[in-house]
Design a protein around this motif. Structure first.
Motif, short mmCIF file in Angstrom:
data_model
loop_
_atom_site.label_atom_id
_atom_site.label_comp_id
_atom_site.label_asym_id
_atom_site.label_seq_id
_atom_site.Cartn_x
_atom_site.Cartn_y
_atom_site.Cartn_z
N THR A 131 0.84 -1.20 0.00
CA THR A 131 0.00 0.00 0.00
C THR A 131 0.87 1.25 0.00
O THR A 131 1.86 1.33 0.72
N VAL A 132 0.47 2.22 -0.81
CA VAL A 132 1.23 3.46 -0.96
C VAL A 132 0.30 4.63 -0.67
O VAL A 132 -0.81 4.70 -1.22
N LEU A 133 0.74 5.56 0.17
CA LEU A 133 -0.01 6.78 0.42
C LEU A 133 0.65 7.92 -0.35
O LEU A 133 1.84 8.19 -0.18
N ILE A 134 -0.14 8.59 -1.19
CA ILE A 134 0.34 9.74 -1.95
C ILE A 134 -0.19 11.00 -1.29
O ILE A 134 -1.41 11.18 -1.16
N VAL A 135 0.71 11.87 -0.86
CA VAL A 135 0.33 13.13 -0.22
C VAL A 135 0.73 14.24 -1.18
O VAL A 135 1.89 14.66 -1.24
N GLU A 136 -0.22 14.73 -1.95
CA GLU A 136 0.04 15.66 -3.05
C GLU A 136 -1.18 16.55 -3.27
O GLU A 136 -2.30 16.04 -3.38
N VAL A 169 7.95 4.18 8.38
CA VAL A 169 7.55 3.88 7.01
C VAL A 169 8.45 4.64 6.04
O VAL A 169 8.77 5.82 6.26
N PRO A 170 8.91 4.00 4.96
CA PRO A 170 9.75 4.70 3.99
C PRO A 170 9.03 5.90 3.36
O PRO A 170 7.85 5.82 3.04
N VAL A 171 9.77 7.00 3.22
CA VAL A 171 9.22 8.24 2.66
C VAL A 171 10.01 8.64 1.43
O VAL A 171 11.25 8.70 1.46
N ILE A 172 9.30 8.92 0.33
CA ILE A 172 9.90 9.47 -0.88
C ILE A 172 9.38 10.89 -1.04
O ILE A 172 8.19 11.10 -1.23
N PHE A 173 10.27 11.88 -0.93
CA PHE A 173 9.86 13.27 -1.10
C PHE A 173 9.65 13.58 -2.58
O PHE A 173 10.40 13.13 -3.44
N ASP A 186 2.96 0.96 3.34
CA ASP A 186 4.30 0.44 3.10
C ASP A 186 5.26 1.51 2.60
O ASP A 186 6.47 1.42 2.82
N VAL A 187 4.74 2.52 1.90
CA VAL A 187 5.55 3.63 1.39
C VAL A 187 4.69 4.88 1.38
O VAL A 187 3.48 4.81 1.14
N VAL A 188 5.33 6.04 1.64
CA VAL A 188 4.65 7.33 1.53
C VAL A 188 5.36 8.17 0.48
O VAL A 188 6.59 8.35 0.56
N VAL A 189 4.61 8.66 -0.50
CA VAL A 189 5.12 9.64 -1.47
C VAL A 189 4.63 11.00 -0.99
O VAL A 189 3.42 11.26 -0.99
N LEU A 190 5.55 11.85 -0.56
CA LEU A 190 5.20 13.06 0.18
C LEU A 190 5.67 14.31 -0.53
O LEU A 190 6.88 14.53 -0.70
#
Length: 224
Positions: free
Chosen positions: A3-8, A73-77, A47-51
């Motif tokens: 599961t991936v959370l996109i914060v945009e 949780v791993p974060v990708i800026f 599992d991953v956050v795209v922030l």
């Protein structure tokens, strides 16, 4: 399914990411505000956050700083800025990767996949595999090559933090923030003491060479 959370806050970018990730078989969820993201991350497992860095209510750096108080949780800026100082700041706050707009959706999917490969593994019966390690966070248990490790509260917290981000260097301050109470007056040398006892227990379990690496002046990392 990961599961991936996109914060945009830009709908066009969010829709593109949702489509790309779902097309590759990931479960993807979207929110546009930093405070909403923190609430979701407290309530649900991702599992991953795209922030995105430039959120309208709470900046991405502040979101990441707050997130690291309760989650690894791993974060990708994701950002429109490409200044080196911003990249360094983001990584020091605990981010795992940094992508500059404009970007290729295929590249983002590849980076998400890479983060999952480094930080995750198959989960079964509450246990998550991390190389030679297996961790049950809810049960606060860790195994090394199927041998149960008898860990104190702080040893578990330290090893769990290192296992969440294999290969990443975590400073003593970061490790204390994850393993100690907010009102603790423990000194940095306390981390060193618990790392020493943790290494001893890993040696007894057959860990050779030592999977915990010391980085002078920086902190510790773990090769899982």
């Amino acid at each position: 399914m990961s599961t991936v959370l996109i914060v945009e806050d830009e709908p066009a970018i969010a829709d593109t990411l949702l489509y790309a990730l779902r097309s590759e078989g990931y479960q993807a969820q979207h929110c546009a505000l930093g405070r909403q993201a923190l609430q979701l991350l407290r309530e649900s497992a991702f599992d991953v956050v795209v922030l995105d860095v430039g959120l309208p209510d709470l900046g991405g750096f502040e979101v990441c700083r707050e997130l690291r108080r309760f989650s690894e949780v791993p974060v990708i800026f994701l950002t429109a800025r490409n200044d080196e100082i911003d990249r360094v700041l983001g990584l020091e706050l605990g981010a795992d990767d940094y992508v500059t707009k404009p970007f290729s959706p295929r590249e983002m999917v590849a980076r998400v996949r890479a983060r999952l490969r480094r930080s995750g593994g198959a989960e079964e019966g509450g246990w998550a595999q991390r190389g030679d390690f297996a961790i049950d966070r809810e049960g606060r248990r860790i195994r090394y090559r199927d041998a149960a490790l008898e860990l104190t509260r702080y040893e578990f917290a330290l090893l769990a933090a290192l296992l969440q981000r294999p290969g990443a260097i975590l400073s003593r301050a970061q490790l204390m923030d994850r393993g100690w109470d907010s009102d603790s007056d423990s000194a940095d040398r306390t981390v060193d003491t618990h790392i020493k006892t943790l290494r001893a227990k890993l040696r007894v379990a057959g860990a050779d060479p030592d999977p915990i690496r010391t980085h002078r002046g920086l902190g510790y990392s773990l090769e899982a």
